[in-house]
Scaffold this active site. Structure first.
Site, PDB file in Angstrom:
ATOM      1  N   ARG A  96      -7.520  78.631 -19.491  1.00 36.92           N
ATOM      2  CA  ARG A  96      -8.781  78.291 -19.033  1.00 36.92           C
ATOM      3  C   ARG A  96      -9.319  77.815 -20.356  1.00 36.92           C
ATOM      4  O   ARG A  96      -9.805  78.642 -21.424  1.00 36.92           O
ATOM      5  CB  ARG A  96      -9.463  79.529 -18.527  1.00 36.92           C
ATOM      6  CG  ARG A  96     -10.829  79.366 -17.901  1.00 36.92           C
ATOM      7  CD  ARG A  96     -11.637  80.683 -17.657  1.00 36.92           C
ATOM      8  NE  ARG A  96     -12.128  81.106 -18.802  1.00 36.92           N
ATOM      9  CZ  ARG A  96     -12.357  82.268 -18.990  1.00 36.92           C
ATOM     10  NH1 ARG A  96     -12.055  83.157 -18.202  1.00 36.92           N
ATOM     11  NH2 ARG A  96     -13.020  82.799 -20.227  1.00 36.92           N
ATOM     12  N   HIS A 113     -15.576  81.348 -18.618  1.00 30.94           N
ATOM     13  CA  HIS A 113     -15.212  81.669 -17.034  1.00 30.94           C
ATOM     14  C   HIS A 113     -16.210  80.872 -16.214  1.00 30.94           C
ATOM     15  O   HIS A 113     -15.827  80.068 -15.652  1.00 30.94           O
ATOM     16  CB  HIS A 113     -15.416  83.163 -16.813  1.00 30.94           C
ATOM     17  CG  HIS A 113     -15.474  83.524 -15.299  1.00 30.94           C
ATOM     18  ND1 HIS A 113     -14.474  83.355 -14.742  1.00 30.94           N
ATOM     19  CD2 HIS A 113     -16.501  83.822 -14.667  1.00 30.94           C
ATOM     20  CE1 HIS A 113     -14.533  83.529 -13.285  1.00 30.94           C
ATOM     21  NE2 HIS A 113     -15.789  83.899 -13.185  1.00 30.94           N
ATOM     22  N   TYR A 130     -14.593  88.367 -26.192  1.00 33.88           N
ATOM     23  CA  TYR A 130     -13.204  88.945 -25.724  1.00 33.88           C
ATOM     24  C   TYR A 130     -12.063  88.189 -26.107  1.00 33.88           C
ATOM     25  O   TYR A 130     -10.675  88.588 -25.806  1.00 33.88           O
ATOM     26  CB  TYR A 130     -13.087  89.265 -24.120  1.00 33.88           C
ATOM     27  CG  TYR A 130     -13.400  88.221 -23.354  1.00 33.88           C
ATOM     28  CD1 TYR A 130     -12.520  87.162 -23.066  1.00 33.88           C
ATOM     29  CD2 TYR A 130     -14.736  87.792 -22.673  1.00 33.88           C
ATOM     30  CE1 TYR A 130     -12.779  86.006 -22.208  1.00 33.88           C
ATOM     31  CE2 TYR A 130     -15.007  87.038 -22.167  1.00 33.88           C
ATOM     32  CZ  TYR A 130     -14.122  85.811 -21.569  1.00 33.88           C
ATOM     33  OH  TYR A 130     -14.340  84.799 -20.888  1.00 33.88           O
TER      34      TYR A 130
END
Ligand code: TPP
Ligand code: MG
Lengths: 442, 332
Positions: free
Chosen positions: A328, A332, A341
């Site tokens: 990805r 998100h 993160y």
């Protein structure tokens, strides 16, 4: 939509005449290629299918039995590099003993066009979110090959159950891309008729649609049609009970469903090792159907493996799990901040595996597309961007009373009562001088 | 309960008050754990658990697999082993994979074990609408839990309550479903960690009045206070009761209020049909029928799926809908 049109489409879908049986060279041959036109093939095969499937060697390359990884194993490369790849990140064509495709230049260019336009649409949607035209957007950036490769392996009579990120698959299904924007703009909770393109609505509750796909496939099998059903889901979704239950049902009923997991390495902020200690594709083993990992940034490999999987489904050999190993590249969703993160290095390492660049490299190196072609695609993608921007600005807001629409197929007294009450309430503002103010009517 | 070294009173947004509450609870009791999706490094999608993993470690602030039934089921197991798990469900609409564990197991285990085991699990759910989200991110499912014996359900409306009610919920030996009004996460209010809180399930009169009582909880308390202020300008004095708890409901406090004002309107975002307002209306009608000058009216959501974001302003009960009900009640 009229009843007649539904019926006609249903007939076309059910009869399984939506396309020719895929016959790509190098695909594992199947024992049940008889049954031209689909028809009653599957029903007639019923009982023997299971035997056949059981005896047959799974089409997928079996992973060597390995001892479990120690608890701290990194999920970034579980299973190492054992995935099906037909195009290296450098754009070199390589071959695989079990999976291959033999495409014309035109077909190859088509895949390139699909990926570029999908990517452009996606970028446009992201910027429309930034401009406040959309409330949210879930970008597919980085997953173009997984989606276009798998999406182009399907016939029109096949049926797709997507998550919320399958914009590339929607494109392959001929869903008008602007329709995908409705739910992200907040004008509807779906916005297209799933049966027009055999592309179900986006599903937000993680994992649910995998069961629906399995049930739909069970229905296809009961009808004796030779359509395949594809369930898309993510690495995070692989933890959901619904997904495990879908595997069980598909296996027990030998349903013609392909489980297509895009392992994009992240479920919001959680890396794949929060979901699994073995490569996801190997879960299929325990359910009794084949699983295979494919280079999810290689459109040719995704096409080849998905074609093989749907062919298995069509010919009564049951389900298969495909894990498309991808990344990805974006957040998100537009609400997310991945800098909290994950590292830039990880991101950069995947940039080097870009799905579009590698196909372009191959096309250029082999002389299968020239500059004029790439320029034309660029122009087309500009036009698509413009079209999307215009479409969003003219997209009408829903009527207030739509709140009460389609709550039930057969109507409901309470909905009728509340609708009438609310209409009366709204009309009480109509002639009040202060209507529209926060205290209108008072 | 207040630690001797409690920090001074501060103005905090509700989200931060909950964060501080979790922190204080974890400091006070090593058995308290936080579990959920993205609660670690990310600090939760609303940052409610921000910094907790850094300070308490991965053993106590646990990023779980993406499986709500798994989260609640294992939280039950850990509670049986003596831990006090505080579970975060990312959004209201995603609690349902865990509904079976909550209803058939969590709620009933203490009774089935004849009181021999306790399952002090807290399930935090950011709930209700108003943030312009996509489907399943704006629902108010509180009565689906309140209807189940064995569960306690509460919902704070302000920072101080968010802080104290969560601390009390964690200390409670029963399972508590803790509904957080997500659209109010950023509203600031004073939190005094040295204060002595009232009982968890006690309702509070947050504005006194004489002509009518508005009973609400969670996100709707603010709307009711605004409605009361607007009514004041028109010469109508409304009392606002913050129920705070949906199971049990503090009917005594509502009764005292209604015996004074003689009129009652209940307000919640959840659908009116079989909602908590219906329970309040029925009980209060039984308890003080002869005091009432008007039937108890209910304001809430419709019997329809939560609509897409562009319709939520119309769908959600706002100031106008509350005042409309007030007018109707006053007209009797
Ligand atoms: C049942 C449920 N729980 C939680 C969520 C919130 N949520 C939305 S997307 C997501 C992560 C999904 O990860 P994955 O399955 O890997 O798909 P990806 O987003 O990476 O495509 C989560 C936790 C949800 N939508 N549904
Ligand atoms: Mg993922």
């Amino acid at each position: 939509m009229t009843v007649e049109s539904t019926a006609a489409r249903e007939e076309a879908r059910r009869s399984g005449t939506g396309g020719k049986r895929a016959a790509a060279s190098g695909e594992p041959s199947t024992s049940r290629s008889a049954s031209p036109g689909g028809g009653k093939g599957r029903a007639a095969q019923g009982a023997s299918n299971k035997q056949g499937a059981a005896k047959k060697k799974p089409a997928a390359k079996k992973a060597p039995a390995k001892s479990r990884k120690p608890a701290k194993a990194s999920a970034a490369q579980p299973g190492g590099d054992e995935f099906v790849q037909l195009l290296t990140p450098e754009g070199e064509r390589v071959h695989h003993p079990s999976y291959d495709v033999d495409l014309t230049d035109e077909e190859l260019r088509g895949l390139y066009r699909d990926m570029v336009l999908t990517c452009r649409f996606d970028a446009e949607a992201t910027s429309l979110q930034r401009q406040g035209e959309l409330g949210l957007w879930a970008s597919l950036l980085g997953q173009e090959a997984a989606q276009i490769g798998s999406g182009r392996a399907l016939r029109t009579d096949d049926y797709v159950f997507p998550t919320y990120r399958e914009h590339g698959v929607a494109w392959c299904r001929d869903v008008d891309p602007t329709l995908l924007l409705g739910m992200f703009r907040g004008v509807n909770n779906g916005g297209w008729d799933p049966n027009t393109n055999n592309f179900h609505l986006y599903t937000i509750v993680i994992g649910s649609q995998v069961l629906h796909a399995t049930g739909y496939a069970m229905g296809v099998a009961k009808d004796g049609a030779d359509s395949a059903v594809v369930a898309y889901f993510g690495d995070g979704a692989s933890s959901q009970g619904d997904v495990a239950e879908a595997f069980t049902f598909a296996s027990v009923y030998n349903a013609p469903v392909v489980f297509f997991c895009q392992n994009n390495q992240w479920a919001i902020s959680e890396p794949t090792d929060r979901q699994t200690r073995v490569p996801i594709y190997r879960r299929a083993d325990g359910f009794g159907f084949p699983g295979v990992r494919v280079d999810g940034n290689d459109v040719l490999a995704c096409l080849a493996v998905t074609k093989a999987a749907v062919e298995r489904a069509r010919t009564g050999e049951g389900p298969m799990l495909i894990e498309a190993f991808t990344y990805r590249m974006g957040a998100h969703t537009t609400s997310d901040d991945p800098t909290r993160y994950r590292t830039d290095e990880e991101h950069a390492s995947w940039e080097a595996k870009d799905p579009i660049a590698r196909l372009r490299g191959y096309l250029e190196r082999e002389g299968r597309a020239d500059e004029a072609y790439f320029a034309a695609i660029e122009e087309e993608s500009e036009a698509m961007g413009k079209h999307v921007r215009e479409a969003i600005r003219t997209m009408p807001d829903p009527d207030t009373m739509a709140i009460f629409e389609n709550v039930y197929a057969d109507g409901h007294a309470l909905v009728d009562e509340e609708r009438a009450q609310f209409a009366r309430y709204l009309s009480s503002f109509a002639d009040a001088p202060a209507a529209g103010s926060t205290q209108g009517g008072h | 309960m207040a630690a001797t070294t409690a920090p001074a009173a501060r103005k905090l947004p509700i989200a931060k008050a909950i964060n501080e509450s979790l922190r204080a609870s974890m400091e006070a009791d090593p058995k308290v754990l936080v579990m959920g999706e993205d609660v670690g490094k990310l600090g939760g999608v609303f940052r409610v658990t921000d910094g907790l993993q850094k300070d308490f470690g991965e053993e106590r602030v646990i990023d779980t697999p993406l499986a709500e039934s798994g989260i609640v089921g294992t939280a039950i197991g850990m509670a049986l082993r003596g831990y006090r798990p505080v579970v975060e469900i990312q959004f209201d609409g995603f609690v349902f994979p865990a509904y079976d564990q909550i209803v058939t197991q969590l709620a009933k285990m203490h009774a089935r074990a004849l009181g021999k085991v306790k399952v002090p699990v807290v399930i935090r759910i950011p709930y209700a609408g108003g943030i312009g989200a996509v489907e399943h991110h704006s629902e108010s499912p509180e009565v689906l839990f309140a209807h189940v014996a064995g569960l306690k359900c509460v919902s704070p409306s302000n920072s101080a309550d968010a802080y104290w009610m969560l601390r009390q919920a964690i200390e409670c030996d029963d399972p508590v479903i803790f509904f957080e009004p997500k659209r109010r996460y950023w509203d600031k209010g004073e939190v005094d960690p040295a204060a002595i809180p009232g009982p968890l399930h006690q309702a509070k009169v947050v504005k006194e009045g004489t002509a009518l009582t508005l009973a609400a909880y969670g996100p709707m308390v603010k709307v009711c206070l605004e409605a009361a202020a607007a009514a004041e300008e028109e010469g109508n004095s409304l009392e606002v009761v913050d129920l705070r708890s949906i199971s049990p409901i503090d009917f005594d406090t509502v009764q005292r209020s209604v015996e004074k004002t003689r009129r009652l309107v209940t307000v919640h975002e959840a659908p009116v049909f079989l909602g908590s307002g219906a329970e309040v209306a029925a009980r209060l009608t039984e308890r003080c029928f002869y005091h009432l000058e008007a039937p108890v009216l209910r304001v809430g959501g419709f019997h329809a799926p939560y609509p897409p974001a562009r319709l939520e302003d119309e769908y959600l009960p706002g100031l106008d809908r509350v005042l409309d009900a007030v007018d109707r009640a006053l007209a009797y």
